[in-house]
Design a protein around this motif. Sequence first.
Motif, PDB file in Angstrom:
ATOM      1  N   LEU A  48       0.807  -1.257   0.004  1.00 55.12           N
ATOM      2  CA  LEU A  48      -0.044   0.089   0.061  1.00 55.12           C
ATOM      3  C   LEU A  48       0.835   1.359  -0.010  1.00 55.12           C
ATOM      4  O   LEU A  48       0.474   2.209  -0.751  1.00 55.12           O
ATOM      5  N   LEU A  49       1.981   1.291   0.845  1.00 57.58           N
ATOM      6  CA  LEU A  49       2.905   2.430   0.768  1.00 57.58           C
ATOM      7  C   LEU A  49       3.539   2.648  -0.523  1.00 57.58           C
ATOM      8  O   LEU A  49       3.681   3.866  -1.062  1.00 57.58           O
ATOM      9  N   GLN A  56       2.634   9.712  -5.796  1.00 56.35           N
ATOM     10  CA  GLN A  56       3.501  10.808  -5.499  1.00 56.35           C
ATOM     11  C   GLN A  56       4.470  11.017  -6.473  1.00 56.35           C
ATOM     12  O   GLN A  56       4.782  12.179  -6.990  1.00 56.35           O
ATOM     13  N   LEU A  57       5.361  10.035  -6.967  1.00 57.55           N
ATOM     14  CA  LEU A  57       6.164  10.305  -8.079  1.00 57.55           C
ATOM     15  C   LEU A  57       5.755  10.543  -9.440  1.00 57.55           C
ATOM     16  O   LEU A  57       6.044  11.392 -10.253  1.00 57.55           O
ATOM     17  N   GLY A 201       1.964  -6.271  -9.162  1.00 59.26           N
ATOM     18  CA  GLY A 201       0.683  -5.505 -10.141  1.00 59.26           C
ATOM     19  C   GLY A 201       0.327  -4.180  -9.387  1.00 59.26           C
ATOM     20  O   GLY A 201      -0.300  -3.410 -10.124  1.00 59.26           O
ATOM     21  N   VAL A 202       0.869  -3.794  -8.164  1.00 56.66           N
ATOM     22  CA  VAL A 202       0.649  -2.726  -7.355  1.00 56.66           C
ATOM     23  C   VAL A 202       0.882  -1.326  -8.202  1.00 56.66           C
ATOM     24  O   VAL A 202       0.553  -0.408  -8.292  1.00 56.66           O
ATOM     25  N   GLU A 203       2.061  -1.606  -9.167  1.00 56.84           N
ATOM     26  CA  GLU A 203       2.454  -0.691 -10.165  1.00 56.84           C
ATOM     27  C   GLU A 203       1.891  -0.578 -11.293  1.00 56.84           C
ATOM     28  O   GLU A 203       2.357   0.450 -12.101  1.00 56.84           O
ATOM     29  N   CYS A 204       0.913  -1.055 -11.745  1.00 53.58           N
ATOM     30  CA  CYS A 204       0.372  -1.222 -13.112  1.00 53.58           C
ATOM     31  C   CYS A 204      -0.198   0.106 -13.364  1.00 53.58           C
ATOM     32  O   CYS A 204      -0.082   0.365 -14.508  1.00 53.58           O
ATOM     33  N   ALA A 205      -1.157   0.876 -12.622  1.00 52.86           N
ATOM     34  CA  ALA A 205      -1.641   1.953 -13.048  1.00 52.86           C
ATOM     35  C   ALA A 205      -0.428   3.130 -13.291  1.00 52.86           C
ATOM     36  O   ALA A 205      -0.800   3.721 -14.131  1.00 52.86           O
ATOM     37  N   THR A 227      -4.811  -1.615  -4.253  1.00 56.53           N
ATOM     38  CA  THR A 227      -3.905  -2.378  -3.489  1.00 56.53           C
ATOM     39  C   THR A 227      -4.620  -2.698  -2.053  1.00 56.53           C
ATOM     40  O   THR A 227      -4.355  -3.777  -1.490  1.00 56.53           O
ATOM     41  N   ALA A 228      -5.374  -1.629  -1.610  1.00 58.42           N
ATOM     42  CA  ALA A 228      -5.900  -1.965  -0.271  1.00 58.42           C
ATOM     43  C   ALA A 228      -6.952  -2.987  -0.414  1.00 58.42           C
ATOM     44  O   ALA A 228      -7.142  -3.588   0.340  1.00 58.42           O
ATOM     45  N   ALA A 229      -7.920  -2.755  -1.675  1.00 56.74           N
ATOM     46  CA  ALA A 229      -8.839  -3.811  -1.555  1.00 56.74           C
ATOM     47  C   ALA A 229      -8.255  -5.145  -1.816  1.00 56.74           C
ATOM     48  O   ALA A 229      -8.888  -6.048  -1.218  1.00 56.74           O
TER      49      ALA A 229
END
Length: 306
Positions: A48-49, A56-57, A201-205, A227-229
């Motif tokens: 999540l972080l 932010q990036l 997969g957290v980075e996909c968006a 990611t939270a879901a």
Amino acid sequence: AHKMGLPSATALVVGSIIGTGVFTMPAVMAGAGTSSLLTLGAIAIGALLLGIMFGQLTKRIPNNEGGLYAYSRHEFGDFAGYLTAWCYWITCWAGNAAIVSSWVLYVEELFGISNPSAWTNWGIALTGLWIPAAINLAGVRQMALFQNITVVLKFIPLLFVGVVGWFFVETANFGVFNNSGGSLYDAVNLAAGVALFSFIGVECASIAAGRVENPRRNVGRASTIGTAASGLLYVAVTAAVMGLVPQGELANDGAPFVAAFDAMFSGGWLGKLVALIAVISGIGALNGWTMVTAEMPYAAAKDGLF
């Protein structure tokens, strides 16, 4: 050109994180013991972080197409960007091969194909790779629609297990805190390896930022919400299955969700139901990863690096 709004970008993240691995995760976690739930929760917070950081990036650099590639190129130059794009691209298409390999087994289970030939496996695998490719070639709108549908169709049954399953849980089934046969470190190491892989997969968006409406706002939101879901679903489902099936049986079970459904409802249709959910989950994951596999080299190519 049509671009993905926040719901579709979130579906891309959820669909890419939750593939076919979720259907074997409870068995591996049971092998580590109930301590694995704490490990899974900690990894979920870390993921999540990461999602928040990607958001932010994306806000901070002028050209954010390509996500990880764009960040590294902006800070460290062309070679670092090229190396990041190249390495990530390899992991994408290699990962798709891994997903489709598992997907073939669930397709054969769903349609009752026993003792398949190598040609049968090859044909099913190509079907699983080319359906998402055709959808992606049709356009972003079609890709987003298919992603949204598959995410809903796989998320609801898994959420059902993670919620309704708790009404059938027996505390004795959870077993010991450390079931690894070694130290607590060994148990954490076993669980962490599976958990870390499950959050790819957290980075996909962020990588598909060029296809997202208002990416400086929506990439971070989609990454965080998705990611939270996924993390909450992982923890709820894994814990429920561990409470539905005795630890000793679960750790050696190749189809833990069949055993979990069987603990709630009895019926010969359970294996087919789990196979159907896995087939939908796998094809949805392949749909999202096909897009990401194309977006990474495309972003680098537009900068003259691919």
